[in-house]
Design a protein around this motif. Structure first.
Motif, short mmCIF file in Angstrom:
data_model
loop_
_atom_site.label_atom_id
_atom_site.label_comp_id
_atom_site.label_asym_id
_atom_site.label_seq_id
_atom_site.Cartn_x
_atom_site.Cartn_y
_atom_site.Cartn_z
N GLN A 1 -10.44 3.41 8.42
CA GLN A 1 -9.33 4.15 7.81
C GLN A 1 -9.80 4.98 6.63
N LEU B 1 -1.13 0.56 5.20
CA LEU B 1 -2.37 0.59 5.97
C LEU B 1 -2.05 0.48 7.46
N ASN B 2 -2.87 1.09 8.28
CA ASN B 2 -2.70 1.01 9.72
C ASN B 2 -3.18 -0.38 10.20
N VAL C 1 -10.30 -1.46 8.02
CA VAL C 1 -10.09 -0.73 6.77
C VAL C 1 -11.21 0.29 6.55
N MET D 1 -6.46 0.53 -0.52
CA MET D 1 -5.61 1.72 -0.57
C MET D 1 -6.11 2.69 -1.64
N GLY E 1 -5.99 -5.53 -0.36
CA GLY E 1 -5.34 -4.44 0.36
C GLY E 1 -5.01 -3.28 -0.57
N PRO F 1 -6.43 -4.95 8.25
CA PRO F 1 -5.56 -5.18 7.09
C PRO F 1 -4.99 -6.60 6.99
N PRO G 1 0.64 -2.49 0.11
CA PRO G 1 -0.43 -2.13 1.04
C PRO G 1 -0.12 -2.55 2.48
#
Lengths: 258, 287
Positions: free
Chosen positions: B113, B104-105, B110, B165, B161, B153, B100
Protein backbone atom coordinates in the motif's frame (compact mmCIF):
# COMPACT_ATOMS: atom_id res chain seq x y z
CA UNK A 1 -30.09 2.88 53.96
CA UNK A 2 -26.58 1.57 53.63
CA UNK A 3 -24.96 0.61 56.88
CA UNK A 4 -21.20 0.56 57.19
CA UNK A 5 -20.09 -3.05 57.24
CA UNK A 6 -16.66 -4.59 57.09
CA UNK A 7 -17.84 -6.72 54.19
CA UNK A 8 -16.78 -5.14 50.86
CA UNK A 9 -19.51 -4.67 48.26
CA UNK A 10 -17.33 -6.27 45.65
CA UNK A 11 -14.25 -8.44 46.17
CA UNK A 12 -12.13 -10.03 43.48
CA UNK A 13 -9.43 -12.52 44.49
CA UNK A 14 -6.79 -13.99 42.17
CA UNK A 15 -9.01 -13.61 39.12
CA UNK A 16 -7.58 -15.20 35.98
CA UNK A 17 -9.18 -15.05 32.55
CA UNK A 18 -7.62 -16.74 29.54
CA UNK A 19 -8.73 -17.05 25.94
CA UNK A 20 -7.83 -19.84 23.52
CA UNK A 21 -6.03 -23.04 24.32
CA UNK A 22 -2.75 -24.74 23.56
CA UNK A 23 -0.32 -22.56 21.65
CA UNK A 24 -3.00 -19.93 21.04
CA UNK A 25 -3.70 -19.49 24.75
CA UNK A 26 -3.41 -15.95 25.94
CA UNK A 27 -3.91 -14.82 29.50
CA UNK A 28 -5.89 -11.57 29.53
CA UNK A 29 -6.23 -11.25 33.29
CA UNK A 30 -3.55 -12.80 35.45
CA UNK A 31 -4.21 -13.15 39.19
CA UNK A 32 -5.96 -9.84 39.84
CA UNK A 33 -7.21 -9.02 43.34
CA UNK A 34 -8.95 -5.94 44.73
CA UNK A 35 -11.96 -5.01 46.78
CA UNK A 36 -14.39 -2.11 46.79
CA UNK A 37 -16.15 -1.05 50.01
CA UNK A 38 -19.88 -0.37 49.92
CA UNK A 39 -20.52 3.14 48.61
CA UNK A 40 -16.94 3.33 47.34
CA UNK A 41 -15.62 4.11 43.91
CA UNK A 42 -12.73 2.10 42.52
CA UNK A 43 -10.93 2.74 39.25
CA UNK A 44 -9.08 0.44 36.90
CA UNK A 45 -6.70 2.20 34.51
CA UNK A 46 -4.37 0.90 31.85
CA UNK A 47 -3.69 0.97 28.15
CA UNK A 48 -5.46 -1.17 25.57
CA UNK A 49 -4.81 -4.84 26.13
CA UNK A 50 -4.05 -4.38 29.83
CA UNK A 51 -7.07 -6.51 30.76
CA UNK A 52 -9.04 -3.77 32.53
CA UNK A 53 -12.25 -4.26 30.55
CA UNK A 54 -11.92 -8.04 30.77
CA UNK A 55 -12.00 -7.80 34.57
CA UNK A 56 -15.30 -5.96 34.28
CA UNK A 57 -16.69 -8.45 31.79
CA UNK A 58 -15.65 -11.38 33.99
CA UNK A 59 -17.49 -9.87 36.95
CA UNK A 60 -20.60 -9.35 34.80
CA UNK A 61 -20.37 -12.96 33.62
CA UNK A 62 -19.79 -11.98 29.99
CA UNK A 63 -16.52 -13.93 29.86
CA UNK A 64 -15.78 -17.04 31.94
CA UNK A 65 -13.21 -16.79 34.71
CA UNK A 66 -10.64 -19.54 34.64
CA UNK A 67 -9.65 -19.23 38.27
CA UNK A 68 -10.21 -16.98 41.23
CA UNK A 69 -13.09 -15.83 43.36
CA UNK A 70 -15.55 -12.98 42.87
CA UNK A 71 -17.92 -12.05 45.65
CA UNK A 72 -20.70 -9.50 45.63
CA UNK A 73 -22.19 -8.28 48.90
CA UNK A 74 -20.52 -11.16 50.71
CA UNK A 75 -21.91 -13.78 48.34
CA UNK A 76 -19.39 -15.76 46.30
CA UNK A 77 -20.42 -16.06 42.66
CA UNK A 78 -20.58 -19.36 40.82
CA UNK A 79 -19.76 -19.85 37.15
CA UNK A 80 -23.11 -18.43 36.01
CA UNK A 81 -24.94 -15.30 37.05
CA UNK A 82 -28.50 -15.40 38.35
CA UNK A 83 -31.34 -12.91 38.57
CA UNK A 84 -30.28 -11.83 42.05
CA UNK A 85 -26.85 -10.90 40.70
CA UNK A 86 -28.24 -8.74 37.92
CA UNK A 87 -30.58 -6.94 40.26
CA UNK A 88 -27.53 -6.05 42.37
CA UNK A 89 -24.95 -5.38 39.65
CA UNK A 90 -25.56 -3.52 36.40
CA UNK A 91 -23.19 -2.39 33.68
CA UNK A 92 -22.87 0.75 31.53
CA UNK A 93 -20.95 0.28 28.30
CA UNK A 94 -18.51 2.52 26.49
CA UNK A 95 -20.32 3.36 23.31
CA UNK A 96 -23.86 4.67 23.69
CA UNK A 97 -24.21 4.49 19.91
CA UNK A 98 -23.78 0.71 20.04
CA UNK A 99 -25.31 -0.25 23.39
CA UNK A 100 -28.88 0.89 22.70
CA UNK A 101 -31.14 -1.04 20.34
CA UNK A 102 -31.67 1.32 17.39
CA UNK A 103 -35.28 0.24 16.83
CA UNK A 104 -36.43 0.27 20.42
CA UNK A 105 -37.80 3.44 21.98
CA UNK A 106 -36.30 4.69 25.23
CA UNK A 107 -39.46 3.36 26.90
CA UNK A 108 -38.95 -0.16 25.58
CA UNK A 109 -35.21 -0.10 26.36
CA UNK A 110 -35.91 0.86 29.96
CA UNK A 111 -38.84 -1.52 30.41
CA UNK A 112 -36.91 -4.59 29.29
CA UNK A 113 -34.82 -5.29 32.40
CA UNK A 114 -37.84 -4.65 34.64
CA UNK A 115 -40.02 -6.98 32.58
CA UNK A 116 -37.39 -9.74 32.63
CA UNK A 117 -37.26 -9.43 36.40
CA UNK A 118 -41.09 -9.40 36.63
CA UNK A 119 -41.18 -6.09 38.45
CA UNK A 120 -44.75 -4.95 39.09
CA UNK A 121 -44.23 -1.17 38.91
CA UNK A 122 -42.54 -0.68 35.54
CA UNK A 123 -44.36 2.59 34.87
CA UNK A 124 -43.09 4.23 38.07
CA UNK A 125 -39.57 2.91 37.56
CA UNK A 126 -39.31 4.30 34.03
CA UNK A 127 -40.49 7.74 35.09
CA UNK A 128 -38.14 7.73 38.07
CA UNK A 129 -35.13 6.51 36.15
CA UNK A 130 -35.62 9.17 33.45
CA UNK A 131 -36.03 11.81 36.11
CA UNK A 132 -32.85 10.73 37.87
CA UNK A 133 -30.67 10.96 34.80
CA UNK A 134 -32.05 14.40 34.01
CA UNK A 135 -34.10 13.41 30.97
CA UNK A 136 -37.68 14.54 31.23
CA UNK A 137 -40.81 12.66 30.30
CA UNK A 138 -40.48 14.05 26.78
CA UNK A 139 -37.69 11.65 25.95
CA UNK A 140 -39.60 8.52 26.84
CA UNK A 141 -40.90 7.65 23.39
CA UNK A 142 -37.91 8.70 21.34
CA UNK A 143 -35.63 6.42 19.39
CA UNK A 144 -31.83 6.45 19.90
CA UNK A 145 -31.23 8.26 16.59
CA UNK A 146 -33.28 11.15 17.93
CA UNK A 147 -30.88 11.58 20.85
CA UNK A 148 -27.42 13.11 21.17
CA UNK A 149 -24.46 11.06 22.44
CA UNK A 150 -24.80 12.46 25.96
CA UNK A 151 -28.54 11.78 26.03
CA UNK A 152 -27.95 8.22 24.87
CA UNK A 153 -25.46 7.61 27.63
CA UNK A 154 -28.02 8.99 30.09
CA UNK A 155 -30.52 6.45 28.76
CA UNK A 156 -27.93 3.68 29.21
CA UNK A 157 -27.41 4.82 32.80
CA UNK A 158 -31.18 4.98 33.35
CA UNK A 159 -31.47 1.41 32.06
CA UNK A 160 -28.81 0.32 34.54
CA UNK A 161 -30.77 2.00 37.35
CA UNK A 162 -34.10 0.32 36.48
CA UNK A 163 -33.52 -2.61 38.83
CA UNK A 164 -32.25 -0.35 41.62
CA UNK A 165 -28.85 -2.05 41.75
CA UNK A 166 -26.19 -1.57 44.43
CA UNK A 167 -23.15 -1.76 42.16
CA UNK A 168 -22.50 -0.22 38.75
CA UNK A 169 -19.78 -1.50 36.45
CA UNK A 170 -18.78 1.45 34.25
CA UNK A 171 -16.74 0.63 31.16
CA UNK A 172 -15.28 3.88 29.79
CA UNK A 173 -18.66 5.59 30.24
CA UNK A 174 -17.59 8.95 28.81
CA UNK A 175 -14.81 8.23 26.34
CA UNK A 176 -17.16 8.58 23.34
CA UNK A 177 -18.42 11.97 24.52
CA UNK A 178 -17.33 15.60 24.10
CA UNK A 179 -15.68 17.20 27.14
CA UNK A 180 -18.66 19.39 28.01
CA UNK A 181 -20.99 16.37 27.79
CA UNK A 182 -18.49 14.24 29.67
CA UNK A 183 -18.58 16.78 32.51
CA UNK A 184 -22.38 16.49 32.71
CA UNK A 185 -22.32 12.68 32.72
CA UNK A 186 -19.52 12.51 35.32
CA UNK A 187 -21.42 14.94 37.55
CA UNK A 188 -24.56 12.84 37.12
CA UNK A 189 -22.70 9.67 38.09
CA UNK A 190 -21.23 11.46 41.12
CA UNK A 191 -24.67 12.61 42.28
CA UNK A 192 -26.25 9.19 41.78
CA UNK A 193 -23.55 7.54 43.82
CA UNK A 194 -23.99 9.95 46.67
CA UNK A 195 -27.81 9.94 46.64
CA UNK A 196 -28.29 6.21 46.24
CA UNK A 197 -25.22 4.92 48.04
CA UNK A 198 -24.07 3.13 44.90
CA UNK A 199 -20.73 1.37 44.56
CA UNK A 200 -18.76 2.00 41.36
CA UNK A 201 -16.13 0.04 39.54
CA UNK A 202 -14.93 2.35 36.76
CA UNK A 203 -12.67 1.36 33.89
CA UNK A 204 -10.96 4.11 31.92
CA UNK A 205 -7.83 4.91 30.02
CA UNK A 206 -8.14 8.55 31.09
CA UNK A 207 -6.22 9.11 34.33
CA UNK A 208 -7.81 12.48 34.96
CA UNK A 209 -11.32 10.98 34.76
CA UNK A 210 -10.40 8.15 37.11
CA UNK A 211 -8.69 10.48 39.59
CA UNK A 212 -11.77 12.67 39.49
CA UNK A 213 -14.26 9.87 40.09
CA UNK A 214 -12.44 7.34 42.27
CA UNK A 215 -10.79 7.31 45.67
CA UNK A 216 -8.66 4.26 44.90
CA UNK A 217 -7.13 3.26 41.58
CA UNK A 218 -5.47 0.08 40.36
CA UNK A 219 -3.02 0.43 37.48
CA UNK A 220 -3.06 -2.58 35.15
CA UNK A 221 -0.57 -3.76 32.58
CA UNK A 222 -0.36 -7.07 30.76
CA UNK A 223 -3.24 -8.55 32.75
CA UNK A 224 -1.75 -7.78 36.16
CA UNK A 225 -2.30 -5.06 38.70
CA UNK A 226 1.00 -3.19 38.93
CA UNK A 227 0.00 -1.12 41.89
CA UNK A 228 -3.04 0.13 43.76
CA UNK A 229 -2.85 3.74 44.82
CA UNK A 230 -5.04 6.45 46.28
CA UNK A 231 -6.29 9.36 44.18
CA UNK A 232 -4.11 11.67 46.30
CA UNK A 233 -0.97 9.72 45.45
CA UNK A 234 -1.95 9.99 41.80
CA UNK A 235 -2.50 13.73 42.08
CA UNK A 236 0.81 14.26 43.86
CA UNK A 237 2.40 12.14 41.12
CA UNK A 238 4.23 9.99 43.66
CA UNK A 239 3.42 6.46 42.54
CA UNK A 240 5.68 3.56 43.46
CA UNK A 241 5.87 2.21 39.95
CA UNK A 242 7.79 3.67 37.03
CA UNK A 243 5.06 2.74 34.53
CA UNK A 244 2.43 4.67 36.50
CA UNK A 245 4.75 7.66 36.49
CA UNK A 246 5.08 7.38 32.69
CA UNK A 247 1.30 7.25 32.31
CA UNK A 248 0.89 10.30 34.52
CA UNK A 249 3.50 12.24 32.56
CA UNK A 250 1.96 11.23 29.24
CA UNK A 251 -1.49 12.34 30.39
CA UNK A 252 -0.18 15.87 30.92
CA UNK A 253 0.17 16.34 27.16
CA UNK A 254 3.00 16.55 24.68
CA UNK A 255 6.61 17.32 25.52
CA UNK A 256 9.34 17.61 22.97
CA UNK A 257 11.92 15.48 24.67
CA UNK A 258 10.33 12.75 26.70
CA UNK B 1 7.11 31.48 9.82
CA UNK B 2 5.95 34.54 7.89
CA UNK B 3 5.07 32.88 4.60
CA UNK B 4 1.62 31.29 4.35
CA UNK B 5 1.33 27.88 2.68
CA UNK B 6 -2.42 27.99 2.68
CA UNK B 7 -4.80 30.90 2.77
CA UNK B 8 -8.52 30.35 3.26
CA UNK B 9 -10.94 33.24 3.11
CA UNK B 10 -14.63 33.08 3.93
CA UNK B 11 -15.08 29.31 3.71
CA UNK B 12 -18.62 27.93 3.87
CA UNK B 13 -19.77 24.31 3.83
CA UNK B 14 -23.48 23.77 3.36
CA UNK B 15 -25.64 20.66 3.17
CA UNK B 16 -29.09 20.78 1.65
CA UNK B 17 -31.51 18.70 3.68
CA UNK B 18 -33.81 16.34 1.75
CA UNK B 19 -36.72 17.83 3.67
CA UNK B 20 -35.76 21.34 2.55
CA UNK B 21 -33.63 23.84 4.36
CA UNK B 22 -29.87 23.97 4.64
CA UNK B 23 -27.42 22.87 7.33
CA UNK B 24 -24.43 25.16 7.54
CA UNK B 25 -21.51 23.10 8.83
CA UNK B 26 -18.86 25.78 8.32
CA UNK B 27 -19.97 29.40 8.30
CA UNK B 28 -17.52 31.78 6.74
CA UNK B 29 -14.16 31.15 8.35
CA UNK B 30 -10.81 32.64 7.31
CA UNK B 31 -7.35 31.49 8.29
CA UNK B 32 -3.80 30.92 7.10
CA UNK B 33 -1.38 28.10 7.71
CA UNK B 34 2.36 28.65 7.61
CA UNK B 35 5.21 26.22 8.23
CA UNK B 36 3.82 25.59 11.68
CA UNK B 37 1.63 23.32 13.75
CA UNK B 38 -1.83 24.82 13.81
CA UNK B 39 -4.50 23.23 15.97
CA UNK B 40 -8.22 23.35 15.20
CA UNK B 41 -10.22 22.42 18.30
CA UNK B 42 -13.91 22.13 18.92
CA UNK B 43 -16.58 19.64 19.87
CA UNK B 44 -18.42 17.29 17.56
CA UNK B 45 -20.41 19.26 15.03
CA UNK B 46 -18.26 22.37 15.31
CA UNK B 47 -17.18 22.04 11.68
CA UNK B 48 -13.51 21.24 12.32
CA UNK B 49 -13.42 18.05 10.25
CA UNK B 50 -15.39 19.64 7.41
CA UNK B 51 -12.83 22.44 7.33
CA UNK B 52 -10.04 19.89 6.88
CA UNK B 53 -11.92 17.99 4.20
CA UNK B 54 -12.92 21.03 2.21
CA UNK B 55 -9.27 22.06 1.80
CA UNK B 56 -8.77 18.87 -0.22
CA UNK B 57 -12.22 19.24 -1.81
CA UNK B 58 -13.26 15.95 -0.23
CA UNK B 59 -16.72 17.11 0.81
CA UNK B 60 -19.16 14.95 -1.13
CA UNK B 61 -22.46 16.10 -2.59
CA UNK B 62 -24.96 17.18 -1.34
CA UNK B 63 -22.29 19.09 0.56
CA UNK B 64 -21.38 22.40 -1.07
CA UNK B 65 -18.14 24.27 -0.47
CA UNK B 66 -17.75 27.93 -1.26
CA UNK B 67 -14.95 30.34 -0.45
CA UNK B 68 -13.78 33.75 -1.57
CA UNK B 69 -10.32 32.34 -1.72
CA UNK B 70 -8.61 29.03 -0.99
CA UNK B 71 -5.03 29.23 -2.20
CA UNK B 72 -2.26 26.75 -1.65
CA UNK B 73 1.17 28.13 -2.62
CA UNK B 74 -0.29 30.05 -5.52
CA UNK B 75 -2.73 27.35 -6.66
CA UNK B 76 -6.38 28.27 -6.44
CA UNK B 77 -7.91 25.13 -4.90
CA UNK B 78 -11.45 26.26 -5.59
CA UNK B 79 -10.88 26.66 -9.32
CA UNK B 80 -8.52 23.70 -9.84
CA UNK B 81 -9.78 20.90 -12.09
CA UNK B 82 -10.46 17.49 -10.60
CA UNK B 83 -7.38 16.26 -12.46
CA UNK B 84 -5.24 18.95 -10.90
CA UNK B 85 -6.68 18.17 -7.46
CA UNK B 86 -5.63 14.53 -7.84
CA UNK B 87 -2.07 15.73 -8.35
CA UNK B 88 -2.26 17.77 -5.18
CA UNK B 89 -4.08 15.30 -2.93
CA UNK B 90 -1.74 12.93 -1.18
CA UNK B 91 1.19 14.45 -3.01
CA UNK B 92 1.51 18.03 -1.87
CA UNK B 93 -1.30 18.06 0.69
CA UNK B 94 -1.86 14.84 2.64
CA UNK B 95 -4.45 13.81 5.14
CA UNK B 96 -4.32 11.37 8.05
CA UNK B 97 -7.67 10.23 9.38
CA UNK B 98 -8.67 9.08 12.82
CA UNK B 99 -9.01 5.34 12.47
CA UNK B 100 -6.42 3.28 10.61
CA UNK B 101 -8.82 0.33 10.58
CA UNK B 102 -11.03 2.07 8.07
CA UNK B 103 -8.34 3.84 6.10
CA UNK B 104 -6.09 0.93 5.15
CA UNK B 105 -6.99 -1.60 2.47
CA UNK B 106 -7.62 -4.87 4.35
CA UNK B 107 -6.61 -7.19 1.51
CA UNK B 108 -3.24 -5.67 0.63
CA UNK B 109 -0.05 -5.85 2.67
CA UNK B 110 0.91 -2.56 4.26
CA UNK B 111 4.20 -2.49 2.36
CA UNK B 112 2.42 -2.73 -0.99
CA UNK B 113 0.00 0.00 0.00
CA UNK B 114 2.75 2.43 0.90
CA UNK B 115 4.71 1.59 -2.27
CA UNK B 116 1.60 1.96 -4.43
CA UNK B 117 0.79 5.36 -2.97
CA UNK B 118 4.35 6.48 -3.51
CA UNK B 119 4.55 5.26 -7.10
CA UNK B 120 1.21 6.81 -7.95
CA UNK B 121 2.38 10.20 -6.80
CA UNK B 122 5.97 10.17 -7.97
CA UNK B 123 6.00 7.68 -10.83
CA UNK B 124 9.04 6.05 -9.27
CA UNK B 125 10.08 2.54 -10.37
CA UNK B 126 9.05 -0.33 -8.09
CA UNK B 127 12.56 -0.91 -6.75
CA UNK B 128 12.83 2.65 -5.56
CA UNK B 129 9.29 2.52 -4.12
CA UNK B 130 10.18 -0.60 -2.13
CA UNK B 131 13.26 1.10 -0.74
CA UNK B 132 11.30 4.24 0.13
CA UNK B 133 8.65 2.10 1.87
CA UNK B 134 11.20 0.62 4.25
CA UNK B 135 12.76 4.02 4.80
CA UNK B 136 9.39 5.54 5.71
CA UNK B 137 8.48 2.68 8.05
CA UNK B 138 11.77 3.25 9.76
CA UNK B 139 11.08 6.97 9.96
CA UNK B 140 7.87 6.33 11.89
CA UNK B 141 9.88 4.20 14.30
CA UNK B 142 8.67 0.78 13.31
CA UNK B 143 11.19 -1.80 14.39
CA UNK B 144 11.90 -4.49 11.81
CA UNK B 145 10.28 -2.68 8.84
CA UNK B 146 10.96 -5.56 6.46
CA UNK B 147 8.78 -7.88 8.50
CA UNK B 148 6.04 -5.29 9.06
CA UNK B 149 5.85 -4.43 5.33
CA UNK B 150 4.71 -7.99 4.67
CA UNK B 151 1.86 -7.84 7.19
CA UNK B 152 -1.80 -7.22 6.46
CA UNK B 153 -3.62 -4.41 8.32
CA UNK B 154 -5.45 -6.84 10.66
CA UNK B 155 -2.10 -8.19 11.82
CA UNK B 156 -0.89 -4.89 13.22
CA UNK B 157 -1.98 -3.03 16.36
CA UNK B 158 -3.89 0.25 16.29
CA UNK B 159 -0.82 2.31 17.10
CA UNK B 160 1.21 0.59 14.43
CA UNK B 161 -1.63 0.98 11.90
CA UNK B 162 -1.70 4.71 12.54
CA UNK B 163 2.07 4.97 12.11
CA UNK B 164 1.77 3.03 8.84
CA UNK B 165 -0.88 5.50 7.68
CA UNK B 166 1.42 8.37 8.53
CA UNK B 167 4.31 6.68 6.71
CA UNK B 168 2.10 6.32 3.62
CA UNK B 169 0.93 9.92 3.75
CA UNK B 170 4.42 11.29 4.24
CA UNK B 171 6.21 9.20 1.62
CA UNK B 172 5.63 11.73 -1.20
CA UNK B 173 6.98 14.49 1.07
CA UNK B 174 3.90 16.73 1.26
CA UNK B 175 4.17 20.40 2.06
CA UNK B 176 1.00 20.37 4.14
CA UNK B 177 -0.40 17.59 6.31
CA UNK B 178 -3.97 17.64 7.56
CA UNK B 179 -4.30 15.31 10.54
CA UNK B 180 -7.88 14.74 11.69
CA UNK B 181 -7.81 13.32 15.22
CA UNK B 182 -4.77 11.25 14.25
CA UNK B 183 -4.06 9.95 17.72
CA UNK B 184 -7.40 9.76 19.52
CA UNK B 185 -7.74 6.01 18.96
CA UNK B 186 -4.29 5.40 20.44
CA UNK B 187 -2.95 4.80 23.92
CA UNK B 188 -1.29 7.83 25.51
CA UNK B 189 2.24 6.53 25.25
CA UNK B 190 1.84 5.54 21.58
CA UNK B 191 0.08 8.82 20.93
CA UNK B 192 3.12 10.75 22.09
CA UNK B 193 5.49 8.82 19.84
CA UNK B 194 3.24 9.46 16.82
CA UNK B 195 3.16 13.17 17.67
CA UNK B 196 6.92 13.24 17.98
CA UNK B 197 7.21 11.91 14.42
CA UNK B 198 4.92 14.62 13.07
CA UNK B 199 6.70 17.25 15.12
CA UNK B 200 10.07 16.29 13.64
CA UNK B 201 8.68 16.52 10.12
CA UNK B 202 7.41 20.04 10.72
CA UNK B 203 10.82 21.06 12.07
CA UNK B 204 13.09 19.18 9.68
CA UNK B 205 11.18 19.47 6.42
CA UNK B 206 9.38 22.74 7.06
CA UNK B 207 6.04 21.04 6.56
CA UNK B 208 2.80 22.76 7.60
CA UNK B 209 0.52 20.78 9.88
CA UNK B 210 -3.19 21.25 10.52
CA UNK B 211 -3.95 19.26 13.64
CA UNK B 212 -7.68 18.74 14.16
CA UNK B 213 -8.55 17.56 17.66
CA UNK B 214 -11.05 17.72 20.48
CA UNK B 215 -8.29 17.31 23.06
CA UNK B 216 -7.51 20.75 24.49
CA UNK B 217 -4.66 19.53 26.62
CA UNK B 218 -2.92 17.88 23.73
CA UNK B 219 -3.37 20.79 21.35
CA UNK B 220 -2.15 23.26 23.97
CA UNK B 221 1.07 21.31 24.47
CA UNK B 222 1.68 20.20 20.88
CA UNK B 223 0.72 23.05 18.54
CA UNK B 224 2.05 26.55 17.90
CA UNK B 225 -1.25 28.28 17.27
CA UNK B 226 -4.87 27.34 17.92
CA UNK B 227 -8.20 28.10 16.25
CA UNK B 228 -11.21 27.35 18.45
CA UNK B 229 -14.33 26.50 16.49
CA UNK B 230 -17.93 26.61 17.61
CA UNK B 231 -21.01 26.10 15.45
CA UNK B 232 -19.07 26.45 12.21
CA UNK B 233 -17.21 29.61 13.15
CA UNK B 234 -13.88 30.47 14.71
CA UNK B 235 -14.72 32.02 18.06
CA UNK B 236 -11.17 32.61 19.22
CA UNK B 237 -7.57 32.19 18.13
CA UNK B 238 -4.54 32.15 20.37
CA UNK B 239 -0.97 31.01 20.77
CA UNK B 240 -1.06 27.43 22.01
CA UNK B 241 0.93 28.18 25.15
CA UNK B 242 -1.61 30.86 26.04
CA UNK B 243 -4.68 28.61 25.73
CA UNK B 244 -5.15 28.46 29.49
CA UNK B 245 -5.58 32.25 29.47
CA UNK B 246 -8.15 32.16 26.66
CA UNK B 247 -10.89 34.76 26.96
CA UNK B 248 -13.93 33.48 25.09
CA UNK B 249 -16.58 32.03 27.43
CA UNK B 250 -16.85 28.93 25.23
CA UNK B 251 -13.14 28.20 25.45
CA UNK B 252 -13.18 28.95 29.16
CA UNK B 253 -16.18 26.64 29.55
CA UNK B 254 -14.42 23.80 27.77
CA UNK B 255 -11.32 24.25 29.89
CA UNK B 256 -13.23 24.13 33.15
CA UNK B 257 -15.31 21.13 32.05
CA UNK B 258 -12.11 19.13 31.77
CA UNK B 259 -11.26 16.94 34.75
CA UNK B 260 -7.68 17.60 35.83
CA UNK B 261 -5.41 15.48 37.93
CA UNK B 262 -4.25 18.39 40.05
CA UNK B 263 -7.75 19.69 40.81
CA UNK B 264 -9.00 16.91 43.04
CA UNK B 265 -12.62 15.89 43.02
CA UNK B 266 -14.23 19.28 42.65
CA UNK B 267 -17.51 19.31 40.77
CA UNK B 268 -16.98 19.83 37.05
CA UNK B 269 -18.63 22.94 35.73
CA UNK B 270 -21.14 22.24 33.01
CA UNK B 271 -20.90 24.39 29.91
CA UNK B 272 -23.72 26.91 29.62
CA UNK B 273 -24.13 27.68 25.95
CA UNK B 274 -25.01 31.21 25.00
CA UNK B 275 -27.04 31.57 21.76
CA UNK B 276 -25.07 34.76 21.06
CA UNK B 277 -21.92 32.66 20.40
CA UNK B 278 -23.51 31.22 17.27
CA UNK B 279 -24.22 34.64 15.87
CA UNK B 280 -21.00 36.43 16.74
CA UNK B 281 -18.90 37.02 13.61
CA UNK B 282 -16.08 34.58 12.93
CA UNK B 283 -12.63 35.65 14.11
CA UNK B 284 -9.96 35.41 11.42
CA UNK B 285 -7.02 33.11 11.95
CA UNK B 286 -4.47 34.80 9.68
CA UNK B 287 -0.80 34.61 10.50
Amino acid sequence: MSTATSEPALAVTDLTVAFGRGAARSVAVDGVSFSVPEGGSFGLVGESGSGKSTVLRAIAGLVPAEAGRISVMGRTLGPTRDMVFYSTVQMVFQDPYASLHPRHTVDRTLAEPARLHRKPDIERRIEEALEQVGLGHGFRFRYPHQLSGGQRQRVAIARALMLEPKILLLDEPTSALDVSVQAEVLNLLDDLRRERGLTYLLVSHDLAVVAHMCSTVAVMRGGRVLETLSAETMRDATPAHRYTQDLLTASQGYREDS
Amino acid sequence: MSEALLRVEDLWVRFAKPTGGVVEAVRGISFEVGRERIGIVGESGSGKSMTGRSILRLVRPPGQVTAKQMAFLGTDLMAASERRMRQIRGNRISMVMQDPKFSLNPVMTVGRQIAEAYRLHTGAPSGEAARKTLEMLEAVQIRDPERVAKLYPHEVSGGMGQRIMIAMMLAPDPELLIADEPTSALDVTVQLSVLRIMDRLVRDRGMGLIFISHDLNLVATFCDRILIMYAGRIVETCRADALMEAQHPYTRGLLSALPRLEDGQRRLSALQRDPAWREAPSVDGYL
